[in-house]
Design a protein around this motif. Sequence first.
Motif, PDB file in Angstrom:
ATOM      1  N   HIS A  18       0.838  -1.204   0.000  1.00 46.57           N
ATOM      2  CA  HIS A  18       0.000   0.000   0.000  1.00 46.57           C
ATOM      3  C   HIS A  18       0.878   1.261   0.000  1.00 46.57           C
ATOM      4  CE1 HIS A  18      -3.083   2.843   1.677  1.00 46.57           C
ATOM      5  NE2 HIS A  18      -3.903   2.082   0.972  1.00 46.57           N
ATOM      6  N   TYR A  19       0.476   2.282  -0.772  1.00 46.66           N
ATOM      7  CA  TYR A  19       1.280   3.503  -0.860  1.00 46.66           C
ATOM      8  C   TYR A  19       1.310   4.269   0.462  1.00 46.66           C
ATOM      9  CZ  TYR A  19       3.517   7.477  -3.146  1.00 46.66           C
ATOM     10  OH  TYR A  19       4.415   8.450  -3.517  1.00 46.66           O
ATOM     11  N   GLY A  20       0.400   3.927   1.358  1.00 46.38           N
ATOM     12  CA  GLY A  20       0.419   4.577   2.665  1.00 46.38           C
ATOM     13  C   GLY A  20       1.732   4.407   3.395  1.00 46.38           C
ATOM     14  N   TRP A  21       2.431   3.300   3.127  1.00 52.62           N
ATOM     15  CA  TRP A  21       3.712   3.096   3.806  1.00 52.62           C
ATOM     16  C   TRP A  21       4.785   4.038   3.266  1.00 52.62           C
ATOM     17  CZ3 TRP A  21       2.875   0.833   8.108  1.00 52.62           C
ATOM     18  CH2 TRP A  21       1.826  -0.091   8.208  1.00 52.62           C
ATOM     19  N   VAL A  22       4.670   4.432   1.999  1.00 57.11           N
ATOM     20  CA  VAL A  22       5.557   5.480   1.470  1.00 57.11           C
ATOM     21  C   VAL A  22       5.241   6.801   2.164  1.00 57.11           C
ATOM     22  CG1 VAL A  22       6.211   6.791  -0.590  1.00 57.11           C
ATOM     23  CG2 VAL A  22       5.793   4.321  -0.758  1.00 57.11           C
ATOM     24  N   ILE A  23       3.954   7.105   2.297  1.00 60.16           N
ATOM     25  CA  ILE A  23       3.544   8.330   2.990  1.00 60.16           C
ATOM     26  C   ILE A  23       4.088   8.333   4.417  1.00 60.16           C
ATOM     27  CG2 ILE A  23       1.563   9.625   3.869  1.00 60.16           C
ATOM     28  CD1 ILE A  23       1.897   9.859   0.867  1.00 60.16           C
ATOM     29  N   LEU A  24       4.014   7.173   5.076  1.00 61.37           N
ATOM     30  CA  LEU A  24       4.522   7.088   6.443  1.00 61.37           C
ATOM     31  C   LEU A  24       6.018   7.389   6.495  1.00 61.37           C
ATOM     32  CD1 LEU A  24       3.975   6.451   9.403  1.00 61.37           C
ATOM     33  CD2 LEU A  24       4.405   4.035   8.894  1.00 61.37           C
ATOM     34  N   ALA A  25       6.780   6.878   5.528  1.00 62.28           N
ATOM     35  CA  ALA A  25       8.219   7.162   5.489  1.00 62.28           C
ATOM     36  C   ALA A  25       8.476   8.662   5.306  1.00 62.28           C
ATOM     37  CB  ALA A  25       8.873   6.371   4.357  1.00 62.28           C
ATOM     38  N   LEU A  26       7.697   9.290   4.426  1.00 60.44           N
ATOM     39  CA  LEU A  26       7.855  10.728   4.207  1.00 60.44           C
ATOM     40  C   LEU A  26       7.528  11.515   5.474  1.00 60.44           C
ATOM     41  CD1 LEU A  26       6.102  11.020   0.716  1.00 60.44           C
ATOM     42  CD2 LEU A  26       8.557  10.835   1.172  1.00 60.44           C
ATOM     43  N   VAL A  27       6.463  11.119   6.138  1.00 63.35           N
ATOM     44  CA  VAL A  27       6.051  11.805   7.357  1.00 63.35           C
ATOM     45  C   VAL A  27       7.102  11.617   8.458  1.00 63.35           C
ATOM     46  CG1 VAL A  27       4.306  11.823   9.181  1.00 63.35           C
ATOM     47  CG2 VAL A  27       3.598  11.734   6.803  1.00 63.35           C
ATOM     48  N   CYS A  28       7.723  10.463   8.486  1.00 64.00           N
ATOM     49  CA  CYS A  28       8.798  10.233   9.458  1.00 64.00           C
ATOM     50  C   CYS A  28       9.979  11.178   9.217  1.00 64.00           C
ATOM     51  CB  CYS A  28       9.265   8.787   9.403  1.00 64.00           C
ATOM     52  SG  CYS A  28       8.103   7.612  10.147  1.00 64.00           S
ATOM     53  N   LEU A  29      10.335  11.394   7.955  1.00 62.46           N
ATOM     54  CA  LEU A  29      11.405  12.345   7.646  1.00 62.46           C
ATOM     55  C   LEU A  29      11.018  13.751   8.088  1.00 62.46           C
ATOM     56  CD1 LEU A  29      12.496  11.139   4.080  1.00 62.46           C
ATOM     57  CD2 LEU A  29      13.735  10.824   6.242  1.00 62.46           C
ATOM     58  N   ALA A  30       9.763  14.131   7.807  1.00 57.51           N
ATOM     59  CA  ALA A  30       9.304  15.448   8.236  1.00 57.51           C
ATOM     60  C   ALA A  30       9.288  15.553   9.757  1.00 57.51           C
ATOM     61  CB  ALA A  30       7.906  15.725   7.668  1.00 57.51           C
ATOM     62  N   GLY A  31       8.835  14.474  10.426  1.00 56.66           N
ATOM     63  CA  GLY A  31       8.818  14.486  11.880  1.00 56.66           C
ATOM     64  C   GLY A  31      10.205  14.606  12.476  1.00 56.66           C
ATOM     65  N   PHE A  32      11.186  13.972  11.839  1.00 52.59           N
ATOM     66  CA  PHE A  32      12.582  14.108  12.267  1.00 52.59           C
ATOM     67  C   PHE A  32      13.005  15.574  12.226  1.00 52.59           C
ATOM     68  CE2 PHE A  32      17.077  14.448  11.413  1.00 52.59           C
ATOM     69  CZ  PHE A  32      17.665  13.495  12.232  1.00 52.59           C
ATOM     70  N   THR A  33      12.690  16.264  11.114  1.00 50.54           N
ATOM     71  CA  THR A  33      13.141  17.657  10.976  1.00 50.54           C
ATOM     72  C   THR A  33      12.380  18.595  11.896  1.00 50.54           C
ATOM     73  OG1 THR A  33      11.566  18.201   9.179  1.00 50.54           O
ATOM     74  CG2 THR A  33      13.676  17.229   8.553  1.00 50.54           C
ATOM     75  N   ARG A  34      11.206  18.188  12.347  1.00 50.84           N
ATOM     76  CA  ARG A  34      10.438  19.035  13.280  1.00 50.84           C
ATOM     77  C   ARG A  34      11.243  19.371  14.524  1.00 50.84           C
ATOM     78  NH1 ARG A  34       4.673  17.295  16.167  1.00 50.84           N
ATOM     79  NH2 ARG A  34       3.986  19.426  16.667  1.00 50.84           N
ATOM     80  N   GLN A  35      12.148  18.482  14.905  1.00 52.46           N
ATOM     81  CA  GLN A  35      12.886  18.654  16.152  1.00 52.46           C
ATOM     82  C   GLN A  35      13.972  19.723  16.072  1.00 52.46           C
ATOM     83  OE1 GLN A  35      11.251  17.137  18.480  1.00 52.46           O
ATOM     84  NE2 GLN A  35      10.051  16.249  16.813  1.00 52.46           N
ATOM     85  N   GLY A  36      14.149  20.317  14.890  1.00 47.79           N
ATOM     86  CA  GLY A  36      15.081  21.439  14.808  1.00 47.79           C
ATOM     87  C   GLY A  36      14.677  22.606  15.674  1.00 47.79           C
ATOM     88  N   SER A  37      13.372  22.781  15.892  1.00 51.52           N
ATOM     89  CA  SER A  37      12.900  23.872  16.751  1.00 51.52           C
ATOM     90  C   SER A  37      12.277  23.347  18.030  1.00 51.52           C
ATOM     91  CB  SER A  37      11.870  24.723  15.997  1.00 51.52           C
ATOM     92  OG  SER A  37      10.786  23.928  15.544  1.00 51.52           O
ATOM     93  N   ALA A  38      12.519  22.068  18.358  1.00 52.21           N
ATOM     94  CA  ALA A  38      11.956  21.482  19.573  1.00 52.21           C
ATOM     95  C   ALA A  38      12.583  22.112  20.814  1.00 52.21           C
ATOM     96  CB  ALA A  38      12.185  19.975  19.578  1.00 52.21           C
ATOM     97  N   LEU A  39      11.849  22.031  21.908  1.00 49.92           N
ATOM     98  CA  LEU A  39      12.340  22.616  23.154  1.00 49.92           C
ATOM     99  C   LEU A  39      13.588  21.897  23.654  1.00 49.92           C
ATOM    100  CD1 LEU A  39       8.970  23.273  25.015  1.00 49.92           C
ATOM    101  CD2 LEU A  39      10.295  24.802  23.562  1.00 49.92           C
ATOM    102  N   GLY A  40      13.677  20.598  23.399  1.00 45.34           N
ATOM    103  CA  GLY A  40      14.877  19.873  23.801  1.00 45.34           C
ATOM    104  C   GLY A  40      16.110  20.376  23.090  1.00 45.34           C
ATOM    105  N   THR A  41      15.960  20.770  21.813  1.00 52.71           N
ATOM    106  CA  THR A  41      17.074  21.354  21.070  1.00 52.71           C
ATOM    107  C   THR A  41      17.389  22.752  21.583  1.00 52.71           C
ATOM    108  OG1 THR A  41      16.423  20.080  19.113  1.00 52.71           O
ATOM    109  CG2 THR A  41      17.927  21.925  18.769  1.00 52.71           C
ATOM    110  N   LEU A  42      16.343  23.568  21.729  1.00 54.94           N
ATOM    111  CA  LEU A  42      16.550  24.936  22.222  1.00 54.94           C
ATOM    112  C   LEU A  42      17.193  24.943  23.597  1.00 54.94           C
ATOM    113  CD1 LEU A  42      16.112  28.014  22.071  1.00 54.94           C
ATOM    114  CD2 LEU A  42      13.804  27.637  22.990  1.00 54.94           C
ATOM    115  N   SER A  43      16.872  23.956  24.431  1.00 59.23           N
ATOM    116  CA  SER A  43      17.378  23.963  25.806  1.00 59.23           C
ATOM    117  C   SER A  43      18.902  23.992  25.857  1.00 59.23           C
ATOM    118  CB  SER A  43      16.844  22.750  26.579  1.00 59.23           C
ATOM    119  OG  SER A  43      17.416  21.543  26.108  1.00 59.23           O
ATOM    120  N   LEU A  44      19.564  23.426  24.834  1.00 62.12           N
ATOM    121  CA  LEU A  44      21.030  23.440  24.815  1.00 62.12           C
ATOM    122  C   LEU A  44      21.588  24.816  24.475  1.00 62.12           C
ATOM    123  CD1 LEU A  44      21.801  20.053  23.039  1.00 62.12           C
ATOM    124  CD2 LEU A  44      21.817  20.563  25.483  1.00 62.12           C
ATOM    125  N   PHE A  45      20.765  25.675  23.880  1.00 62.01           N
ATOM    126  CA  PHE A  45      21.214  27.022  23.519  1.00 62.01           C
ATOM    127  C   PHE A  45      20.935  28.050  24.611  1.00 62.01           C
ATOM    128  CE2 PHE A  45      20.722  24.859  19.486  1.00 62.01           C
ATOM    129  CZ  PHE A  45      21.750  25.345  18.711  1.00 62.01           C
TER     130      PHE A  45
END
Length: 422
Positions: A18-45
């Motif tokens: 099912h193509y949904g699993w491709v969508i899931l992989a794409l969403v996982c990549l986007a979710g990974f990049t979401r953490q660039g502005s996460a509070l855990g990242t900011l906390s180190l700055f």
Amino acid sequence: MEPRRRLVQGLAARLPFHYGWVILALVCLAGFTRQGSALGTLSLFVEPMIGEFGWSHTSISAAVSVGGILGALIAPALGSFLDRNGARAVLLLAVLLTAGSTFLLSFSQSLAWFFVFYCVARMSFAGPYDLGIYGSVVNWFYRRRAFATSVVTLAQMIGLVIMPLVAYFVMQAAGWRSAWAAVGATVLVVGFLPVWLLHVRRPEDLGQRLEGAPESPAATSVTSSPEPAYTRAQALATPAFWLLGLFTLLAFPVQAGISLHQAPLLIERGLAPGVAAAAVSMFALSSATAGFAYGFWPRRVPLRFALLLTGVVLGASCLAMANVASPLQAYFAASLLGAGVGGLLTMLPIAWADYFGRSSYGAIRGVALGFQVAGQALGPVLSGVLRDWTGDYGASLATFAGLAVAAGVMAVFAKPPRRSRG
């Protein structure tokens, strides 16, 4: 037909799954990049920037809160846009805003500059990312929605393990400015091109069915979905909407308030910055593990009990964090916090989707994000104000423990509404 569409249709036709699993992989990549502005990242700055500029903890927290409020303000309109046009454009917007704003933070010379660009990054985190990620999952998965959501949580938490480490090691080698630039570059490289090329709005656009939907010729549209189909107005008229909203409003100050101040709190307790960075990564690893485990929550057990469990664990983590005196205790408290947050991030989006369906998910979730963003806005400011007022984080941790318990109580009463099908 445009080349991108031909590419996607050809790929979907050749895939043995099912193509949904491709969508899931794409969403996982986007979710990974979401953490660039996460509070855990900011906390180190926080400490390096405060050390250079002399800003207060409250001023840093205020940028988090204002950015979150902006995300809540745009979420209802963005959610309706997602229902009409799909999540692709929303995710691309999120990636570009986060990559650009975090890169520009490397040029900070004033609080105003930091405030503007971190507000943009936080707005992207709170609104576009949330709607695009979970809107994609809801629109492609039904039977295995919980599992898909847990995989997305896992990807986001892997991002929260790696992004702070990227920031930390670049910071040690070249300073905090280079660390912000490295975060922005990572977000753009990982998140943009795959989503731009391969994301599709809904399975019906490729002639496929919603994953797990009954195999029937009639199941070719959103309105024939086997799940409930509430409009935004119908959802707002149910007690379930407001009880889930209150749970969200009480739980997310805990998540956001401790996440932002986690590293400064541990450093304040006499632990080395390296230990604090490792604890932040331990928190993310625990969130990933717990979030993935929650994906196997039995369907026969009501979701509200999963939400109750997250409230209890979050409250316990506050008490553990208040008594940290060694690296081992720091890792334990961070892991406990991660277990609560992982459950929260996985089960709450599932609850919104299972309670109200996917036909108007974006519009409903866009309104519901107001509760989440309000909680995420309140938490950092409350923690920062109490820290500056009392001189330590004890009062804020006690407050957060109380909020977590109250959230658990709300969860018990948040029963699903009566089914409304389109």
